[in-house]
Write an enzyme that holds these catalytic residues in place. Structure first.
Site, short mmCIF file in Angstrom:
data_model
loop_
_atom_site.label_atom_id
_atom_site.label_comp_id
_atom_site.label_asym_id
_atom_site.label_seq_id
_atom_site.Cartn_x
_atom_site.Cartn_y
_atom_site.Cartn_z
N HIS A 306 0.85 -1.19 0.00
CA HIS A 306 0.00 0.00 0.00
C HIS A 306 0.88 1.23 0.00
CE1 HIS A 306 -3.09 2.86 1.10
NE2 HIS A 306 -3.95 1.95 0.70
N ASP A 363 -8.01 -5.21 -0.13
CA ASP A 363 -8.51 -6.03 -1.23
C ASP A 363 -8.14 -7.50 -1.11
OD1 ASP A 363 -9.79 -4.00 -2.66
OD2 ASP A 363 -7.89 -3.27 -3.42
#
Ligand code: CMC
Length: 427
Positions: A306, A363
């Site tokens: 991320h 996700d």
């Protein structure tokens, strides 16, 4: 702390204001640097650039903290209803019961789609990607509500925002149903927002729809966890498109397109495709770990890493637990959950991932839940978009209320310097 910094360039000193946020984040305000020193800053991918001041969401990527308007994501996911969270994000406070009732009634009032939009939907080929359809239909909504384009008045804004909160779930359900070959239906105004979404999506034409608490609770949690994430790619897109006064619907449509990409919201579809590919390739997670670390191989471990989190993504922790609960509750034994857990375990112990601080993101497990709910992989990012809608809207509204200027970055030109035009015969 000092509220000024200085930079020295060619024996000239320039003062730079220091801005401190409510969570003690510190930033250099370089907005006058060009006029004062004829200098711009360069930061490809905006890795170290604040694009605005915002009071909506706080996230600390080093500590793994995420809060909407000061409330922790863990508490909201556990105790709140998606509509309460939407109100909180957009209007700044948790709603009273009266405010929530009004919001819900106003949404129900507007949850009707012009029949001509149904014709547009039906003209898309069945193979069209649901994100492309959703983005187009959201843009298409402008044609049926042209007054919602350039609005600054609070009442007009409320109306446009409520229209989106009401109509997008219907469009999401319709996109899903069309893909499944099911008749397009409206929901039921006696139901809550998430119950209604579940019914609009999953009801069969020949069968009474019975609400499943596990499904509703999982959807509610997923929508809340996706509802905002400060200045990510799609939200920045919404703000920048909105900054040209293109209008709310057009800005959200652009946000949906930005979310579509595999490095952003499209990662949830990519994760499930990756896990299924590993499963059908014999379940050898080690082989895919090696591929992910091989710089000559374009393969990346989807659902990992991320831009901001350099620690556990707090949303991933909640979704992992929810995935276990949903599969257990629905009596589903999906081998890809074990593959996902195996990959996570290996990555958390692997020097490559540890050194780069790559952890599972939001996700990584969400697709496993969507799959268990019988939502096809191509619809996963559409579900993400529905969850992100209040966040996008909140940022768009904040940007308009703060009267932010049009977004227009600078560049450092690295092309040819001036040269003379040569006639085609002499080239
Ligand atoms: N698998 C393997 N290596 C990775 C991965 C990954 N998933 N993510 C980052 N790296 C490596 C990357 O190769 C680079 O290595 P090196 O320093 O040796 O060149 C290093 O880690 C830093 O990566 P980066 O690409 O410079 O980091 P970024 O902040 O630009 O990208 C990211 C962040 C999310 C795009 C990236 O981690 C990625 O592509 N992840 C997979 C896609 C994904 O899951 N996206 C969903 C993000 S969360 C939800 C959302 O935003 O919608």
């Amino acid at each position: 702390m000092n509220n000024k910094a200085t930079i020295n360039i060619n024996d000239n000193t320039h003062d730079i204001d220091i801005i401190t946020g409510s969570e003690k984040e510190v930033a250099l305000d370089i907005s006058k640097l060009r006029s004062d020193a004829n200098l711009i800053t360069l930061d490809a991918g905006f890795k170290n650039t604040g694009s605005c001041q915002s009071a909506i969401t706080f996230l600390d990527g080093e500590k793994g903290i995420l809060r909407y308007r000061g409330y922790s994501i863990e508490e909201l996911a556990e105790k709140a209803d998606f509509l309460e969270v939407a109100y909180l994000l957009i209007f700044g406070e948790l709603p009273t019961q009266d405010q929530l009732n009004k919001l819900s009634d106003d949404i129900k009032e507007r949850a009707i789609i012009d029949e001509d939009l149904r014709i547009i939907l039906n003209s898309f080929p069945k193979s069209a990607h649901p994100m492309g359809i959703l983005s187009s239909l959201t843009s298409g909504l402008v044609a049926f509500d042209p007054s919602a384009v350039d609005i600054d008045d609070e009442e007009d804004m409320y109306d446009a925002i409520l229209n989106l909160l009401a109509k997008i779930p219907v469009l999401v359900a319709w996109v899903y149903r069309r893909r499944k070959g099911l008749p397009l239906e409206y929901g039921d105004t006696s139901l809550g927002y998430v119950e209604n979404l579940a019914k609009m999506m999953f009801q069969r034409p020949n069968k009474e729809y019975i609400q499943n608490k596990t499904v509703v609770s999982a959807l509610n949690k997923l929508l809340i966890l996706h509802a905002d994430h400060e200045q990510n790619c799609s939200t920045s897109t919404v703000r920048i498109v909105g900054s040209s006064h293109a209008g709310l619907f057009a800005s959200i449509s652009a946000g949906i397109s930005a979310l579509w990409g595999r490095l952003h919201g499209g990662a949830n579809q990519a994760v499930i495709e990756m896990l299924e590919a590993i499963d059908s390739d014999g379940g050898d997670t080690k082989k895919y770990m090696l591929k992910a670390k091989d710089k000559t191989d374009p393969f990346r471990l989807m659902g990992f890493g991320h831009r901001v989190y350099k620690n556990f993504d707090p949303r991933a922790k909640i979704i992992k637990v929810a995935a276990d609960e949903v599969l257990k509750d629905l009596g589903i034994n999906d081998p890809i959950l074990d593959i996902a857990k195996g990959l996570e375990k290996e990555a958390l112990e692997d020097k490559y991932f540890v050194d780069r601080k790559l952890y599972p993101n939001v996700d990584f497990y969400s697709g496993i839940i969507y799959k268990a709910l019988d939502i096809p992989a191509e619809m996963f990012t559409v579900m993400f978009a529905l969850g992100r809608l209040p966040g996008w809207v909140a940022h768009w509204r904040e940007m308009r209320i703060r009267k932010e200027p049009i977004g227009r970055p600078r560049q450092v030109y690295i092309g040819q310097t001036h040269r003379l035009f040569s006639d085609i015969k002499s080239r």
